[in-house]
Design an enzyme around this catalytic site. Structure first.
Site, mmCIF file in Angstrom:
data_model
loop_
_atom_site.group_PDB
_atom_site.id
_atom_site.type_symbol
_atom_site.label_atom_id
_atom_site.label_comp_id
_atom_site.label_asym_id
_atom_site.label_seq_id
_atom_site.Cartn_x
_atom_site.Cartn_y
_atom_site.Cartn_z
ATOM 1 C CB CYS A 272 3.867 2.232 -12.123
ATOM 2 S SG CYS A 272 5.226 1.951 -10.961
ATOM 3 C CB ALA B 238 -0.949 0.007 1.200
ATOM 4 C CG ASP C 66 5.008 -0.859 2.313
ATOM 5 O OD1 ASP C 66 4.621 -0.806 1.125
ATOM 6 O OD2 ASP C 66 6.205 -0.789 2.634
#
EC number: 2.1.1.176
Length: 447
Positions: free
Chosen positions: A382, A260, A283
């Site tokens: 990404c 996260a 995380d």
């Protein structure tokens, strides 16, 4: 010339980046913080550091004919030559004579007259003779890689995956600085009203291109304003905003965000849930979990519960079929955000994606049992690397026949991106909309 001239500060930043392999975006923030600069000089510093870094391979190609024994030139002098040549070749607003004069002055202070004379000689020769043409490079992949300063292996990978024309568009858009985009917190603000309020305060903004809660910041920064501090907006790229829309969380549901930090997607999920239900945000790193908590506090979101945990061990803590929806925004090569972190072009290696794909798949394997029957699992990265995207999903679905592609994904996304959705997957390349490169896949658990 003062030690703290903008070009000297830029040179210092470039030297640190080369030595420490630090992230350019983080280093630049700290450099700006530690030097009292006007808005104009802050902009110039950013331009000089990012521009020189973004065009490093091209600059070295241009410099090569003018340096007889590069191995004998000190690294800081090479950085100074790159910085100066960047201004001469790419920045029309800076006269060559100013760039050369500053370079010589810096060389005198940092080195001695001999170095200053060498720097002056190289730059004057370039000014007189001009730089070599990229057209001299016969191989099209090598030429594109050199001209746009990307590793050749990476350009070849994109050309193989998407075709040479798309690879060229990706490489060229990476050289254009991205606009900052903001996500409106719909719990606290309305986009139309916010646009008017910002305009009234002299902040240049316009509607985003894709996401319905996006605002494009055309000039300046937002972080110090009351809009940001009061939690009305967050800084987030538009393609990243599509992830929470793909997950489609509802009020009173139980959601897990498995990877996260820094918390932007967790916050967006909680906003879409109207701050009702539960969002568990994990995380691996404690200092990053702190960022998630800070983001939630700033935005007034009370349903986010942030924990330090390796997502690959989540099954030891959570029950099977505990969550209605799970997001795995996996650690990845990050090639979709090269415009924001140009240094990654020079630090990544060809085998990184295969190594990361193993981590990504291991997270999905661990998380899969935690999704309720009929629930949604969204995987995002990404990057544009198919090893980390399509191949990971293919391997996961082969191993987990209880999951199937979510063919309703298209309906949940903005009209502009729908033509790019295939089989419950969306791959955004940076040149499609001028956003970060992003991959999103939605899956349903059968039953």
């Amino acid at each position: 010339m003062k030690k703290t001239s903008v070009r000297d500060i830029a040179l210092e930043a470039l030297i640190k980046l080369e030595q420490n392999q630090a992230y350019s975006n983080l280093l630049l923030k700290s450099v700006i913080k530690s030097n009292e600069l006007s808005d104009q000089n802050r902009g110039l510093l950013t331009e000089l550091v990012y521009g020189t870094l973004q065009n490093k391979i091209a600059l070295d190609y241009m410099l090569k004919p003018f340096i007889n024994k590069p191995q004998k030139v000190k690294p800081w002098v090479i950085q100074l030559l790159r910085l100066s040549l960047y201004q001469m070749e790419y920045l029309e607003k800076i006269p060559d004579r100013a760039a050369i004069h500053e370079a010589v002055e810096i060389a005198k202070i940092r080195g001695h007259k001999g170095i200053a004379s060498f720097v002056n000689g190289v730059l004057r020769s370039i000014q007189r003779e001009g730089v070599p043409s990229f057209d001299a490079i016969e191989d099209p992949v090598r030429r594109l890689a050199t001209e746009t300063s990307h590793p050749e292996w990476l350009v070849k990978e994109w050309a193989d995956a998407y075709g040479f024309e798309a690879a060229e568009k990706i490489c060229r858009i990476h050289l254009i600085p991205p606009k900052q985009t903001l996500r409106v917190n719909q719990m606290k603000a309305d986009r139309a009203e916010l646009l008017d309020q910002m305009a009234a305060e002299g902040i240049e903004v316009e509607k985003g291109d894709l996401a319905e809660d996006a605002v494009k910041l055309l000039k300046g920064t937002i972080a110090g304003t009351h809009f940001f501090q009061n939690g009305e907006v967050s800084i987030q790229d538009e393609s990243s905003m599509l992830v929470a829309r793909a997950l489609d969380p509802k009020s009173d549901e139980t959601v897990l965000d498995a990877c996260a930090a820094p918390g932007g997607k967790s916050a967006h999920i909680a906003e879409l849930m109207k701050n009702k239900g539960s969002v568990t945000s994990l995380d691996l790193h404690k200092h990053k979990v702190k960022l998630i908590k800070e983001a939630a506090d700033r935005l007034g979101l009370t349903i986010i519960h942030a924990e330090t945990m390796d997502a690959r061990k989540a099954g030891e803590t959570f029950e099977n079929e505990q969550f209605d929806r799970i997001l795995v925004d996996a650690p990845c090569s990050g090639f979709g955000v090269i415009r924001r972190k140009p240094d990654m072009k020079y630090t990544k290696k060809p085998d990184d994606s295969a190594r990361l794909a193993e981590i990504q798949l291991s997270i999905l394997r661990e998380i899969a049992p935690l999704v309720k029957k009929g629930g949604t699992l969204v995987y995002s990265t990404c990057t544009m690397d198919r090893t980390e995207n399509d191949e990971v999903i293919h391997a996961f679905i082969q191993e987990h026949p209880d999951f199937e592609p979510d063919l309703s994904l298209e309906k949940r996304l903005p009209e502009k991106v729908r033509p790019f959705v295939r089989d419950g997957r969306l791959q955004i390349l940076p040149h499609y909309f001028g956003t970060d490169g992003f991959f999103i896949c939605s899956m349903r658990k059968k039953g």
